[in-house]
Design a protein around this motif. Structure first.
Motif, PDB file in Angstrom:
ATOM      1  N   ALA A  52     -22.570  17.925   4.615  1.00 12.73           N
ATOM      2  CA  ALA A  52     -22.695  16.284   4.078  1.00 12.73           C
ATOM      3  C   ALA A  52     -22.942  16.174   2.593  1.00 12.73           C
ATOM      4  O   ALA A  52     -22.443  15.112   2.476  1.00 12.73           O
TER       5      ALA A  52
ATOM      6  N   ARG B 296     -19.652  14.034   0.686  1.00  8.28           N
ATOM      7  CA  ARG B 296     -20.531  12.436   0.794  1.00  8.28           C
ATOM      8  C   ARG B 296     -19.451  11.482   0.360  1.00  8.28           C
ATOM      9  O   ARG B 296     -18.492  11.773  -0.209  1.00  8.28           O
TER      10      ARG B 296
ATOM     11  N   SER C 221     -20.705   7.237   4.396  1.00  7.02           N
ATOM     12  CA  SER C 221     -21.762   7.917   4.990  1.00  7.02           C
ATOM     13  C   SER C 221     -23.139   7.669   4.600  1.00  7.02           C
ATOM     14  O   SER C 221     -24.116   7.726   5.044  1.00  7.02           O
TER      15      SER C 221
ATOM     16  N   ARG D  27     -24.461   4.567   6.036  1.00  2.00           N
ATOM     17  CA  ARG D  27     -24.953   4.684   7.413  1.00  2.00           C
ATOM     18  C   ARG D  27     -26.126   5.293   7.352  1.00  2.00           C
ATOM     19  O   ARG D  27     -27.096   4.821   8.015  1.00  2.00           O
TER      20      ARG D  27
ATOM     21  N   ALA E 141     -21.442  13.329   8.925  1.00  2.37           N
ATOM     22  CA  ALA E 141     -21.041  13.158   7.462  1.00  2.37           C
ATOM     23  C   ALA E 141     -20.649  14.606   7.030  1.00  2.37           C
ATOM     24  O   ALA E 141     -19.840  14.540   5.957  1.00  2.37           O
TER      25      ALA E 141
END
Length: 225
Positions: free
Chosen positions: A101, A105, A109, A112, A146
């Motif tokens: 993630a 990135r 994301s 969220r 993500a």
């Protein structure tokens, strides 16, 4: 719990009944070992026995229900050993998810994750424990999304449902700490720091393990976690 019966909706009944029974199990409304009587559940939910029977099969496949021939279905019992095994797997999978993630990135994301953190903070402050558990799961799923790895996503959903079952038992003690740890993890992901994101994810799961073991009266097996 809503006052409306599920039979009054126009959605797929099996899915709705499954979702509701799963929610009641995860929240502890249906405690471990509770016998699931189809007729009673059907009446309570405002549906026929068929969707209840089908839902019990689905939940049995997910590990939330145990079905014994001639004895019927009961809410499964999650042993301490099974909980420990789950935490071992979570450390590996969620550490990887956090690393990926951070690597992948994006503004979307990051937004969220921050939205979920804001919602979780409100739930913690208001003492809405069932929602705290739901937002906890949603945050971890968002980290998995993500990560952008389809194989990882397949593993995280069922794993985190089981994790929510455990978290629900410790939400009162863990809620605020979990939110702080999520915030720290989010910062590392947004910064793109792969090593730190993985380390913070693993540390978070280790803290959840310690809380679970304390709740069931067992000392931590792995003092270096």
């Amino acid at each position: 719990m809503t006052d409306l019966t599920l039979g009054a909706t126009h959605r797929t009944l099996r899915d709705e009944v499954t979702r509701e029974l799963r929610r009641r199990i995860l929240s502890g409304e249906l405690v471990q070992g509770t016998r699931l009587v189809e007729d009673r559940l059907a009446t309570a939910l405002g549906v026929s026995r068929n969707p209840v029977r089908e839902s019990i099969r689905v939940l049995a496949a997910e590990g939330f229900v145990q079905v014994v021939p001639r004895l019927g279905a009961t809410v499964a019992t999650l042993s301490i050993e099974e909980g420990e095994e789950l935490f071992d797997v979570r450390m590996a999978i969620e550490g990887l998810a956090a690393r990926l993630a951070a690597r992948k990135r994006s503004p979307e994301s990051a937004l969220r994750l921050r939205q979920l953190l804001d919602q979780a903070r409100e739930a913690v402050d208001s003492g809405r424990l069932e929602e705290v558990a739901e937002f906890n799961t949603a945050f971890h799923l968002a980290v998995g999304e993500a990560a952008g790895n389809s194989y990882l996503s397949l593993m995280m959903q069922p794993m985190l449902q089981r994790a929510q079952w455990i978290f629900s038992q410790t939400a009162a003690a863990r809620g605020a700490h979990s939110w702080t740890e999520h915030l720290s993890l989010c910062e590392a992901i947004v910064a793109g720091d792969e090593d730190e994101a993985q380390a913070r994810a693993v540390a978070h799961v280790a803290a959840a393990r310690r809380s679970f073991l304390a709740a069931v009266g067992r000392t931590v097996k792995h003092p270096n976690d």
